[in-house]
Design an enzyme around this catalytic site. Structure first.
Site, PDB file in Angstrom:
ATOM      1  N   SER A 124      45.686   5.846  90.384  1.00  0.00           N
ATOM      2  CA  SER A 124      44.768   4.721  90.610  1.00  0.00           C
ATOM      3  C   SER A 124      44.779   3.845  89.365  1.00  0.00           C
ATOM      4  O   SER A 124      45.118   4.322  88.274  1.00  0.00           O
ATOM      5  CB  SER A 124      43.351   5.249  90.838  1.00  0.00           C
ATOM      6  N   TYR A 137      35.474  10.003  88.230  1.00  0.00           N
ATOM      7  CA  TYR A 137      36.649   9.512  88.970  1.00  0.00           C
ATOM      8  C   TYR A 137      37.723   9.039  87.978  1.00  0.00           C
ATOM      9  O   TYR A 137      38.911   9.352  88.137  1.00  0.00           O
ATOM     10  CB  TYR A 137      36.244   8.389  89.923  1.00  0.00           C
TER      11      TYR A 137
HETATM   12  P1  NAP Z   1      39.399   7.798 102.341  1.00  0.00           P
HETATM   13  O1  NAP Z   1      39.598   6.808 103.440  1.00  0.00           O
HETATM   14  O2  NAP Z   1      38.025   8.295 102.052  1.00  0.00           O
HETATM   15  O3  NAP Z   1      40.391   9.028 102.584  1.00  0.00           O
HETATM   16  C1  NAP Z   1      40.341  10.187 101.788  1.00  0.00           C
HETATM   17  C2  NAP Z   1      41.080  11.293 102.508  1.00  0.00           C
HETATM   18  O4  NAP Z   1      41.059  12.475 101.663  1.00  0.00           O
HETATM   19  C3  NAP Z   1      40.429  11.667 103.832  1.00  0.00           C
HETATM   20  O5  NAP Z   1      41.426  11.920 104.802  1.00  0.00           O
HETATM   21  C4  NAP Z   1      39.687  12.962 103.481  1.00  0.00           C
HETATM   22  O6  NAP Z   1      39.578  13.772 104.645  1.00  0.00           O
HETATM   23  C5  NAP Z   1      40.634  13.571 102.450  1.00  0.00           C
HETATM   24  N1  NAP Z   1      39.990  14.603 101.622  1.00  0.00           N
HETATM   25  C6  NAP Z   1      38.919  14.466 100.784  1.00  0.00           C
HETATM   26  N2  NAP Z   1      38.615  15.650 100.242  1.00  0.00           N
HETATM   27  C7  NAP Z   1      39.510  16.558 100.749  1.00  0.00           C
HETATM   28  C8  NAP Z   1      39.698  17.947 100.577  1.00  0.00           C
HETATM   29  N3  NAP Z   1      38.903  18.683  99.779  1.00  0.00           N
HETATM   30  N4  NAP Z   1      40.712  18.557 101.253  1.00  0.00           N
HETATM   31  C9  NAP Z   1      41.511  17.840 102.088  1.00  0.00           C
HETATM   32  N5  NAP Z   1      41.392  16.517 102.285  1.00  0.00           N
HETATM   33  C10 NAP Z   1      40.377  15.897 101.617  1.00  0.00           C
HETATM   34  O7  NAP Z   1      39.915   7.189 100.937  1.00  0.00           O
HETATM   35  P2  NAP Z   1      41.300   6.491 100.529  1.00  0.00           P
HETATM   36  O8  NAP Z   1      40.941   5.236  99.842  1.00  0.00           O
HETATM   37  O9  NAP Z   1      42.243   6.452 101.668  1.00  0.00           O
HETATM   38  O10 NAP Z   1      41.793   7.501  99.399  1.00  0.00           O
HETATM   39  C11 NAP Z   1      43.023   8.199  99.437  1.00  0.00           C
HETATM   40  C12 NAP Z   1      43.531   8.405  98.019  1.00  0.00           C
HETATM   41  O11 NAP Z   1      43.810   7.129  97.427  1.00  0.00           O
HETATM   42  C13 NAP Z   1      42.562   9.099  97.078  1.00  0.00           C
HETATM   43  O12 NAP Z   1      43.284   9.991  96.251  1.00  0.00           O
HETATM   44  C14 NAP Z   1      41.987   7.953  96.263  1.00  0.00           C
HETATM   45  O13 NAP Z   1      41.532   8.382  95.010  1.00  0.00           O
HETATM   46  C15 NAP Z   1      43.214   7.076  96.154  1.00  0.00           C
HETATM   47  N6  NAP Z   1      42.950   5.674  95.847  1.00  0.00           N
HETATM   48  C16 NAP Z   1      42.045   4.948  96.582  1.00  0.00           C
HETATM   49  C17 NAP Z   1      41.807   3.621  96.242  1.00  0.00           C
HETATM   50  C18 NAP Z   1      40.807   2.774  96.975  1.00  0.00           C
HETATM   51  O14 NAP Z   1      40.373   1.736  96.442  1.00  0.00           O
HETATM   52  N7  NAP Z   1      40.442   3.123  98.202  1.00  0.00           N
HETATM   53  C19 NAP Z   1      42.482   3.048  95.147  1.00  0.00           C
HETATM   54  C20 NAP Z   1      43.415   3.795  94.454  1.00  0.00           C
HETATM   55  C21 NAP Z   1      43.629   5.115  94.796  1.00  0.00           C
HETATM   56  P3  NAP Z   1      38.355  14.775 104.953  1.00  0.00           P
HETATM   57  O15 NAP Z   1      37.122  14.166 104.368  1.00  0.00           O
HETATM   58  O16 NAP Z   1      38.380  14.894 106.419  1.00  0.00           O
HETATM   59  O17 NAP Z   1      38.748  16.056 104.265  1.00  0.00           O
END
Ligand code: NAP
Length: 240
Positions: A124, A137
């Site tokens: 990130s 985070y």
């Molecule tokens: P999201 O829509 O909330 O998706 C997160 C995913 O992670 C969900 O499928 C969730 O599924 C899963 N998850 C969370 N805890 C888990 C666990 N203990 N075991 C298995 N699965 C788990 O968020 P997103 O933005 O797509 O995030 C995905 C990744 O991108 C993350 O690593 C985040 O840090 C990174 N990221 C996000 C952004 C942003 O601005 N959105 C920016 C840079 C990087 P369940 O809750 O069903 O387990």
């Protein structure tokens, strides 16, 4: 022939957002994709037994492994260091850092055994620049960036590529999870972003696909991608 024909991939955290978009993109490019998350009932990356069972089932179903996308991750709370909660800090570090390390440790032997592969970690911009009231985070993503470099060191000489994709603001469920279901606070994070708004999950999936589809001797180490209105972790231009 599609770019990823015959490739076998695991995508963690594919129940929403970036993981779901990535699983779709990989399938469209010809890969067979095995996905996991807590809501799908088949993977909790914080649980060693669940993670081991998941990898075993994935490798059995796919008949081997070529690609691991370590996407599962979250944030909890938006407070200064001294108001941050112990349980939030633990959940963030256990998921984003220890979960990602665990999944990598479980999958590397399969990637090496099967003649090589590719690991993509979701870093990130929070792993490059800190921003106020996001300490756990930020710490977790700095750890992901460091771990990804360490992985490259340990895999030198083996045909396994490693990529860190460091996204800026992407509109997903991320903020709803961070604000523990508070829709208003979550919506505000993505509102009024200037110059066309925040990234969407498909923008990150595109970057992942780019890294995966280079010639086998080309390793894309890091992709940093932000909305045009964002110039660093906490600096986002908004329309007034
Ligand atoms: P999201 O829509 O909330 O998706 C997160 C995913 O992670 C969900 O499928 C969730 O599924 C899963 N998850 C969370 N805890 C888990 C666990 N203990 N075991 C298995 N699965 C788990 O968020 P997103 O933005 O797509 O995030 C995905 C990744 O991108 C993350 O690593 C985040 O840090 C990174 N990221 C996000 C952004 C942003 O601005 N959105 C920016 C840079 C990087 P369940 O809750 O069903 O387990």
């Amino acid at each position: 022939m599609a770019a990823l024909d015959g490739k076998r991939a695991i995508v963690t955290g594919a129940s929403s957002g970036i993981g779901a978009a990535t699983a779709r993109a990989l399938e469209e490019a010809g890969a067979r994709v095995y996905t996991g998350s807590r809501s799908a009932g088949n993977l909790d990356v914080t649980d060693p037994e669940s993670s081991a069972r998941f990898v075993e089932a994935a490798v059995a179903e796919l008949g081997g492994l070529d690609i691991l996308v370590n996407n599962a991750g979250l944030s909890r709370g938006r407070d200064p260091v001294w108001e941050s909660l112990e349980e939030d800090e633990r959940e963030v570090i256990e998921t984003n850092v220890l979960g990602l390390m665990r999944m990598t440790r479980l999958c590397v032997p399969h990637l090496v055994e099967d003649g090589g592969g590719h690991i993509v970690n979701l870093g990130s911009v929070a792993g490059i620049w800190s921003y106020p009231s996001g300490s756990s985070y930020v710490a977790s993503k700095f750890a992901v960036h460091g771990y990804t470099r360490a992985l490259r060191d340990d895999l030198q000489g083996k045909p396994v590529r490693v990529t860190n994709v460091a996204g800026g603001l992407v509109e997903t469920n991320f903020s709803k999870v961070r604000f523990k279901g508070d829709e208003e606070k979550a919506k505000a994070v993505y509102s009024n972003v200037a110059l066309g708004g925040p990234l969407v999950a498909e923008d990150i999936a595109d970057c992942i696909l780019f890294a995966l589809t280079r010639r086998p001797n080309v390793n894309i180490d890091e992709i940093v991608v932000m909305a045009l209105a964002q110039v660093s972790g906490g600096n986002i231009l908004r329309e007034s």
